[in-house]
Design an enzyme around this catalytic site. Structure first.
Site, short mmCIF file in Angstrom:
data_model
loop_
_atom_site.label_atom_id
_atom_site.label_comp_id
_atom_site.label_asym_id
_atom_site.label_seq_id
_atom_site.Cartn_x
_atom_site.Cartn_y
_atom_site.Cartn_z
N SER A 1 -25.01 -36.23 4.25
CA SER A 1 -25.13 -35.68 5.61
C SER A 1 -23.94 -34.83 6.01
O SER A 1 -23.81 -34.50 7.19
CB SER A 1 -25.32 -36.77 6.67
OG SER A 1 -26.38 -37.60 6.32
N MET B 1 -24.60 -44.20 2.45
CA MET B 1 -25.97 -43.68 2.55
C MET B 1 -26.26 -43.22 3.97
O MET B 1 -26.98 -43.88 4.72
CB MET B 1 -26.95 -44.79 2.13
CG MET B 1 -26.60 -45.34 0.75
SD MET B 1 -27.73 -46.58 0.17
CE MET B 1 -27.34 -47.94 1.24
N ASP B 2 -25.70 -42.08 4.34
CA ASP B 2 -25.79 -41.60 5.73
C ASP B 2 -26.92 -40.59 5.89
O ASP B 2 -27.11 -39.72 5.05
CB ASP B 2 -24.43 -40.94 6.08
CG ASP B 2 -24.28 -40.72 7.56
OD1 ASP B 2 -23.33 -40.02 7.95
OD2 ASP B 2 -25.10 -41.25 8.35
N GLY B 3 -27.66 -40.69 7.00
CA GLY B 3 -28.66 -39.67 7.33
C GLY B 3 -30.08 -40.16 7.37
O GLY B 3 -31.01 -39.36 7.54
#
Lengths: 257, 290
Positions: free
Chosen positions: B236, B41-43
């Site tokens: 991302s 879960m990047d960003g």
């Protein structure tokens, strides 16, 4: 009479269900046809862009800071790895770009078997030697090529685990907890080096195959490696290679921070 | 009166959307769907900056996006979902940021135990994967309570990777395997069977047989609670795994949309599933060959 009606109903339900399933399958195939059409259009754009890059028309790709790419890994689908001429051509392109240290990987070890052929054709390349820790000892002129396969991943970890187990046996009989003296990441690193399974961590990994998937490249070495899918080896393009390396040089990592 | 009409129009709209979504899922299910999807879960921080929100708000919006993704996964029939919530490397961030993330996680973990939470609605068992000893006591206790509360759920599995890295998982699995072998050897020695420990010290490494096997290590992995992932989604646009599921992702479809995690939506989810279905036969063949 009742039985006849029941059987008719069962046949009708089964026929409706069969038709329904066929209908869904047809819709599924239409959906996937649209997906493949999209990817075909994307591929045409990539091919055009690749020719523009190779032709030097797209100026931003001309100045490539290859120095940032200290170690490059190439994952090749094993069935395609038999095309040694393609692999040699790819390595020649990398040599021309200025990439000095490459690791070639395929699951089944086909590239390992073709090692002699590849190195002979490359003329100016050497096999990567495990012992090189000091950067100054690394040959700056010749390209170094490492050959890896699936057995250098999980099996190497298993062998390293057995080395650590021997160390554990020596301390386990003594009083106190000794786990933190043996089971740490630096100790695993040393154990992997001792069995010859600890090459450098690649900065960039290019996958030449049908799917975007690293096919079992040694897990221990891939923590912060950028993974880029290049399509199949038989359709490789010089411009796409330049673009992948250029994009890598623009990436900024936080390493978790 | 108008507000009531507006609300009922809204409800009808979302019912139609939900119906259409289920129809699309019916079509997608005409061919095999993935068993296990993993998410990085990047960003969240970049989203907060982009939307000019307060620090930490990005993660809260990210949690809402996570709930949507979980809903889509369980509605489609994906049995195993794994999420990368907090890496051991993330402890290097500013202490205030780490503390606020821990507080958010504790709050959301306690929310999972409630009757109306998504895990109870879909019958999902929760596992917390990682070196939980690195967590503060309130978070660790909340995690243990959540695991106990959902232990009887059997329709799905949610693995939340917290204080996790792949390299730490591998070393931990090796340690557990060695300790298990040591206990087996000690038991054999105690019963008089004698295992001949001398053959494992000081010999040439080629002559020594591997006592610790690959199957032992795999059995002791934190992620042994789930099969290997079929799809790994990282948002991302970043293309690295950042020390997540490195061991388990050999034949896993990697999908890296450029959207930030809080902005991920239904279309990205569907695209990931369709991508997987395009490559499924090839990846299954590779898995069988290995």
């Amino acid at each position: 009479m009742d039985l006849k009606i029941q059987m008719q109903r069962a046949r009708a339900t089964s026929f409706a269900s069969y038709t329904g399933n066929l209908g869904l399958l047809l819709l599924w195939h239409i959906l996937h046809l649209l997906v493949r059409l999209w990817y075909f259009l994307l591929w045409m754009v990539c091919v055009l862009e690749s020719y523009l890059i190779s032709g030097g028309i797209l100026k931003k790709y001309k100045a490539l800071n290859v120095g940032k790419l200290r170690y490059l890994a190439i994952v090749v689908e094993s069935e395609e790895a038999y095309e040694t001429s393609k692999v040699i051509e790819l390595l020649q392109w990398l040599e021309a770009i200025g990439v000095k240290r490459v690791c070639l990987y395929d699951t089944e070890g086909v590239l390992k078997k073709s090692k002699e052929v590849i190195l002979t054709k490359l003329k100016n390349a050497v096999v990567y030697e495990d012992g090189y820790q000091d950067e100054s000892l690394v040959d700056q002129i010749r390209m170094s090529v490492e050959f890896c396969s699936f057995s250098d991943g999980k099996e190497a970890i298993t062998k390293a685990a057995n080395l650590l187990f021997v160390k554990y046996l020596k301390l386990a009989t003594l009083p106190g907890d000794h786990e933190e003296k043996i089971f740490t990441e630096p100790h695993m690193d040393d154990a992997l080096k001792a069995i010859g399974g600890r090459g450098p961590d690649p900065d960039l990994l290019l996958v030449y195959g049908p799917a975007r998937c690293h096919l079992g490249f040694p897990a221990w070495r891939m923590r912060y490696t950028e993974i880029v899918h290049m399509g199949q080896l038989m359709h490789m393009r010089y411009g796409s290679l330049i673009k992948a390396i250029y994009r890598f040089t623009t990436v900024r990592q936080n390493y978790g921070k | 009166m108008e507000k009531r009409n507006g609300n009922s129009a809204n409800q009808i709209f979302w019912s139609i959307v939900s119906f259409l979504r289920r129809c699309l899922f019916l079509v997608i299910c005409a061919c095999p769907i993935p068993h296990h999807i993993a998410f990085i879960m990047d960003g969240n921080r970049r989203y907060a900056k982009k939307q000019k929100l307060m620090e930490g708000t990005g993660h809260r919006v990210g949690f809402v996006a996570l709930m949507s993704m979980l809903k889509y996964c369980y509605e489609l029939g994906v049995r195993y979902v794994t999420i990368y919530a907090f890496s051991i490397e993330n402890f290097k961030r500013q202490p205030e940021e780490v503390q606020s993330l821990m507080d958010l996680m504790q709050e959301k973990i306690e929310g999972l135990i409630k009757e109306e939470s998504i895990v109870n609605r879909y019958g999902v068992k929760v596992h917390f994967i990682g070196n939980l000893k690195l967590l503060s006591e309130p978070v660790r206790l909340a995690a243990e309570r959540a695991m106990v509360a959902t232990a009887n759920n059997s329709r799905g599995v949610l693995s939340i990777c917290i204080a996790y890295t792949s390299t730490d998982e591998i070393v931990h699995a090796v340690q557990e395997s060695c300790e298990e072998k040591w206990n087996e050897i000690s038991a054999l020695n105690a019963s008089g069977a004698g295992y001949g420990l001398d053959k494992f010290g000081g010999n040439e490494k080629d002559e020594r047989e591997n006592i610790v096997k690959l199957t032992d290590i795999e059995r002791h992995m934190y992620m042994a609670v789930a099969p290997d992932p079929d799809i790994l989604i990282r948002t991302s646009g970043e293309t690295r795994l950042s020390n997540f599921l490195l061991w388990q992702s050999a034949y896993c479809c990697l999908y890296c949309p450029s959207v930030l995690w809080p902005e991920i939506g239904f279309r990205h989810f569907v695209w990931a599933i369709l991508n997987f279905q395009c490559n499924r036969l090839y990846l299954e063949r590779k898995k069988k060959q290995s």
